[in-house]
Design a protein around this motif. Structure first.
Motif, PDB file in Angstrom:
ATOM      1  N   TRP A  59       0.836  -1.078  -0.439  1.00  0.00           N
ATOM      2  CA  TRP A  59      -0.167   0.315  -0.186  1.00  0.00           C
ATOM      3  C   TRP A  59       0.383   1.802  -0.283  1.00  0.00           C
ATOM      4  O   TRP A  59       2.767   1.069   1.207  1.00  0.00           O
ATOM      5  CB  TRP A  59      -0.431  -0.101   1.547  1.00  0.00           C
ATOM      6  N   ASN A  60       0.010   2.515  -0.469  1.00  0.00           N
ATOM      7  CA  ASN A  60       0.596   3.376  -0.535  1.00  0.00           C
ATOM      8  C   ASN A  60       0.466   4.265   0.908  1.00  0.00           C
ATOM      9  O   ASN A  60      -0.680   3.832   1.236  1.00  0.00           O
ATOM     10  CB  ASN A  60       0.476   4.427  -1.572  1.00  0.00           C
ATOM     11  N   GLY A 111      -0.255   7.402   3.672  1.00  0.00           N
ATOM     12  CA  GLY A 111       0.226   8.703   4.470  1.00  0.00           C
ATOM     13  C   GLY A 111      -0.133   9.205   5.651  1.00  0.00           C
ATOM     14  O   GLY A 111      -0.402   8.014   6.293  1.00  0.00           O
ATOM     15  N   SER A 133       3.253  11.141   2.240  1.00  0.00           N
ATOM     16  CA  SER A 133       3.218   9.737   1.862  1.00  0.00           C
ATOM     17  C   SER A 133       4.640   9.550   1.242  1.00  0.00           C
ATOM     18  O   SER A 133       5.556  10.372   1.004  1.00  0.00           O
ATOM     19  CB  SER A 133       1.611   9.786   0.929  1.00  0.00           C
ATOM     20  N   ILE A 134       3.915   7.492   1.438  1.00  0.00           N
ATOM     21  CA  ILE A 134       5.528   7.102   1.255  1.00  0.00           C
ATOM     22  C   ILE A 134       5.110   6.344   0.040  1.00  0.00           C
ATOM     23  O   ILE A 134       3.629   5.253   0.395  1.00  0.00           O
ATOM     24  CB  ILE A 134       6.215   6.708   1.927  1.00  0.00           C
ATOM     25  N   SER A 135       4.673   5.786  -1.585  1.00  0.00           N
ATOM     26  CA  SER A 135       4.531   4.793  -2.008  1.00  0.00           C
ATOM     27  C   SER A 135       5.458   3.463  -1.804  1.00  0.00           C
ATOM     28  O   SER A 135       6.468   3.030  -0.932  1.00  0.00           O
ATOM     29  CB  SER A 135       5.047   5.139  -3.086  1.00  0.00           C
ATOM     30  N   THR A 136       4.829   2.604  -2.122  1.00  0.00           N
ATOM     31  CA  THR A 136       5.210   1.126  -1.674  1.00  0.00           C
ATOM     32  C   THR A 136       6.205   0.763  -2.540  1.00  0.00           C
ATOM     33  O   THR A 136       7.098  -0.214  -2.458  1.00  0.00           O
ATOM     34  CB  THR A 136       3.832  -0.020  -3.142  1.00  0.00           C
ATOM     35  N   THR A 137       7.079   1.662  -3.633  1.00  0.00           N
ATOM     36  CA  THR A 137       8.292   1.454  -4.198  1.00  0.00           C
ATOM     37  C   THR A 137       8.854   2.639  -3.755  1.00  0.00           C
ATOM     38  O   THR A 137      10.142   3.290  -3.994  1.00  0.00           O
ATOM     39  CB  THR A 137       8.319   2.126  -5.605  1.00  0.00           C
ATOM     40  N   ASN A 138       9.009   3.007  -2.504  1.00  0.00           N
ATOM     41  CA  ASN A 138       8.973   4.740  -1.720  1.00  0.00           C
ATOM     42  C   ASN A 138       9.339   5.817  -1.787  1.00  0.00           C
ATOM     43  O   ASN A 138      10.565   6.542  -2.000  1.00  0.00           O
ATOM     44  CB  ASN A 138      10.747   3.755  -0.908  1.00  0.00           C
ATOM     45  N   THR A 139       8.516   5.988  -2.915  1.00  0.00           N
ATOM     46  CA  THR A 139       8.513   7.650  -3.630  1.00  0.00           C
ATOM     47  C   THR A 139       7.593   8.499  -2.667  1.00  0.00           C
ATOM     48  O   THR A 139       6.726   7.996  -2.346  1.00  0.00           O
ATOM     49  CB  THR A 139       7.639   7.913  -5.554  1.00  0.00           C
ATOM     50  N   TYR A 192       6.710  12.024  -1.309  1.00  0.00           N
ATOM     51  CA  TYR A 192       5.883  13.573  -1.065  1.00  0.00           C
ATOM     52  C   TYR A 192       5.938  13.976   0.020  1.00  0.00           C
ATOM     53  O   TYR A 192       5.033  13.084   0.827  1.00  0.00           O
ATOM     54  CB  TYR A 192       3.932  12.531  -1.836  1.00  0.00           C
TER      55      TYR A 192
END
Length: 117
Positions: free
Chosen positions: A32-33, A35, A50-56, A58
């Motif tokens: 999951w992403n 936030g 927020s942090i995405s499943t691929t560690n991007t 925001y």
């Protein structure tokens, strides 16, 4: 069922730091992403990081540099480090799984951050 438990809030003086934690159960956060949201009186709950499943990562524009979101998939936990706290950071902070840019139900109880001047 998803359960979100936030902790780490408190009352600090301007310039201080806090590390918020969010323990997630019922799902694997690696899928999951995630936030962190802030709720202040009279305003809508807003996404601050927020942090995405691929560690991007925001961050809401004004928080870049002071806020750091991270996660530990092994502990199924998400964190928000907030430095150089200011009174405008005061609010109830929630973490949540993200779907279409918003959190899903049910929300956790949140953790209160209060910054005194």
């Amino acid at each position: 069922q998803v359960r979100l438990v936030e902790s780490g809030g408190g009352t600090v003086r301007t310039g201080g730091s806090l590390r918020l934690s969010c323990a997630v159960s019922g799902v694997s956060i690696s899928r999951w992403n995630i936030g962190w949201f802030r709720q202040t009186p009279g305003k809508q709950r807003e996404l601050v990081a927020s942090i995405s499943t691929t560690n991007t990562l925001y961050y809401e524009n004004s928080e870049t540099g002071r806020f750091t979101i991270s996660k530990d998939n092994a502990k199924n936990s998400v964190f928000l480090q907030i430095n150089s706290l200011k009174p405008a950071d005061t609010g109830l902070y929630y973490c949540n799984l993200l779907r279409f840019g918003d959190g899903i139900e049910p929300w956790g109880q949140g953790t209160q951050v209060t910054v005194s001047s």
